[in-house]
Design a protein around this motif. Structure first.
Motif, PDB file in Angstrom:
ATOM      1  N   PHE A  46      -2.099  34.169  46.620  1.00 15.81           N
ATOM      2  CA  PHE A  46      -2.566  32.784  46.562  1.00 15.81           C
ATOM      3  C   PHE A  46      -1.885  31.995  47.669  1.00 15.81           C
ATOM      4  N   SER A  47      -2.637  31.117  48.306  1.00 14.91           N
ATOM      5  CA  SER A  47      -2.066  30.206  49.297  1.00 14.91           C
ATOM      6  C   SER A  47      -2.311  28.780  48.825  1.00 14.91           C
ATOM      7  N   SER A  48      -1.255  28.117  48.374  1.00 13.04           N
ATOM      8  CA  SER A  48      -1.414  26.727  47.930  1.00 13.04           C
ATOM      9  C   SER A  48      -1.712  25.830  49.128  1.00 13.04           C
ATOM     10  N   ARG A  49      -1.209  26.201  50.271  1.00 13.45           N
ATOM     11  CA  ARG A  49      -1.438  25.437  51.495  1.00 13.45           C
ATOM     12  C   ARG A  49      -2.929  25.404  51.848  1.00 13.45           C
ATOM     13  N   LEU A  50      -3.594  26.531  51.646  1.00 14.42           N
ATOM     14  CA  LEU A  50      -5.021  26.646  51.982  1.00 14.42           C
ATOM     15  C   LEU A  50      -5.933  26.441  50.777  1.00 14.42           C
ATOM     16  N   GLY A  51      -5.346  26.519  49.569  1.00 15.58           N
ATOM     17  CA  GLY A  51      -6.173  26.436  48.364  1.00 15.58           C
ATOM     18  C   GLY A  51      -7.075  27.653  48.209  1.00 15.58           C
ATOM     19  N   GLU A  52      -6.608  28.799  48.697  1.00 15.17           N
ATOM     20  CA  GLU A  52      -7.398  30.024  48.662  1.00 15.17           C
ATOM     21  C   GLU A  52      -6.613  31.124  47.955  1.00 15.17           C
ATOM     22  N   SER A  53      -7.357  32.065  47.379  1.00 20.31           N
ATOM     23  CA  SER A  53      -6.710  33.216  46.760  1.00 20.31           C
ATOM     24  C   SER A  53      -7.528  34.473  47.024  1.00 20.31           C
ATOM     25  N   VAL A  54      -6.857  35.600  46.895  1.00 17.35           N
ATOM     26  CA  VAL A  54      -7.479  36.916  46.995  1.00 17.35           C
ATOM     27  C   VAL A  54      -6.964  37.722  45.809  1.00 17.35           C
ATOM     28  N   ASN A  55      -7.879  38.320  45.085  1.00 16.58           N
ATOM     29  CA  ASN A  55      -7.540  39.190  43.973  1.00 16.58           C
ATOM     30  C   ASN A  55      -8.493  40.365  44.076  1.00 16.58           C
ATOM     31  N   PRO A 107       0.145  35.619  40.712  1.00 13.28           N
ATOM     32  CA  PRO A 107       0.066  36.218  42.054  1.00 13.28           C
ATOM     33  C   PRO A 107       1.271  35.837  42.906  1.00 13.28           C
ATOM     34  N   PHE A 108       1.478  36.579  43.977  1.00 15.88           N
ATOM     35  CA  PHE A 108       2.423  36.140  44.994  1.00 15.88           C
ATOM     36  C   PHE A 108       1.827  34.919  45.669  1.00 15.88           C
ATOM     37  N   ASP A 143       5.827  36.317  53.992  1.00 12.57           N
ATOM     38  CA  ASP A 143       6.840  35.626  53.198  1.00 12.57           C
ATOM     39  C   ASP A 143       6.143  35.166  51.928  1.00 12.57           C
ATOM     40  N   VAL A 144       6.746  35.475  50.776  1.00 13.87           N
ATOM     41  CA  VAL A 144       6.098  35.178  49.500  1.00 13.87           C
ATOM     42  C   VAL A 144       7.094  34.587  48.508  1.00 13.87           C
ATOM     43  N   THR A 145       6.543  33.941  47.502  1.00 13.83           N
ATOM     44  CA  THR A 145       7.342  33.376  46.423  1.00 13.83           C
ATOM     45  C   THR A 145       6.549  33.482  45.124  1.00 13.83           C
ATOM     46  N   MET A 146       7.220  33.211  44.021  1.00 13.70           N
ATOM     47  CA  MET A 146       6.592  33.155  42.697  1.00 13.70           C
ATOM     48  C   MET A 146       7.344  32.133  41.864  1.00 13.70           C
ATOM     49  N   ARG A 147       6.638  31.432  41.013  1.00 15.85           N
ATOM     50  CA  ARG A 147       7.299  30.480  40.118  1.00 15.85           C
ATOM     51  C   ARG A 147       8.013  31.193  38.974  1.00 15.85           C
ATOM     52  N   SER A 148       7.441  32.310  38.532  1.00 14.06           N
ATOM     53  CA  SER A 148       7.972  32.979  37.346  1.00 14.06           C
ATOM     54  C   SER A 148       9.086  33.991  37.643  1.00 14.06           C
ATOM     55  N   ARG A 149       9.402  34.204  38.898  1.00 10.98           N
ATOM     56  CA  ARG A 149      10.447  35.154  39.266  1.00 10.98           C
ATOM     57  C   ARG A 149      11.394  34.505  40.265  1.00 10.98           C
TER      58      ARG A 149
END
Length: 187
Positions: A46-55, A107-108, A143-149
């Protein structure tokens, strides 16, 4: 090769197995053609900057799915320049494996993927933590992050993959993963 030539009993069982696996993963985009034994790799970004995701499933039975790799590369593009460069599939494998080891539904979130030389130079002027010959320029890093980890949990998951470089950026709240030589850094 025609569909009739490829569709063996074993291939049909693989299609059924992969279909069942995909059905068990809600929201997962299926590639146009499922093939082989049903062994697959998937990634959720997920990219919050772009508002896009891939799954999506991006690899099935030893073969990368070109359409899925294109979709992932588009999400990991240099958003500042709106430039897409094909991401090295090995970095996708590392991200997918690290995510699997974290056992998270979330997601990352992508902080950075591919960077053009111009973007990398601009970031180097702003921060001493940006490498001149960054693997981001080569489309071999994310470079990635997660709220839950925590950063520490993501860092350890990346290290356990033994697939490339893993950097811990605790103050900035993200982890760098690349498919270069195995190494680690950061606090």
């Amino acid at each position: 090769m025609t569909m009739d030539q490829r569709l063996t009993r074993r291939g049909l069982l693989g299609l059924i197995g992969a279909g069942a696996a995909l059905a068990a993963a809600p929201g997962l985009a299926a590639p146009a053609t499922l093939r082989g034994k049903g062994d697959y790799r998937a990634i959720h970004l997920f990219s919050s900057r772009l508002g896009e995701s891939v799954n999506t499933v991006y690899w099935i039975d030893g073969e990368y799915i070109p359409e899925a790799l294109d979709e992932i590369s588009h999400l990991l593009r240099d958003w500042r320049q709106d430039l897409v460069k094909p991401i090295d599939p090995r970095v996708i494998d590392i991200l997918a494996e690290a995510h699997r080891k974290l056992d998270a539904a979330e997601p990352f979130e992508v902080v950075s993927g591919y960077r053009s030389p111009q973007t990398n130079a601009m970031l180097r002027r702003r921060s001493s933590g940006v490498a001149r010959n960054s693997y981001h320029i080569k489309a071999m890093a994310a470079d990635v992050t997660m709220r839950s980890r925590s950063v520490e949990q993501m860092y350890r998951a990346g290290l356990s993959c033994h697939g490339g470089g893993v950097g811990r950026y605790s103050r900035s709240g993200f982890v760098h993963m690349d498919c270069g030589p195995v190494r680690s850094w950061g606090r």
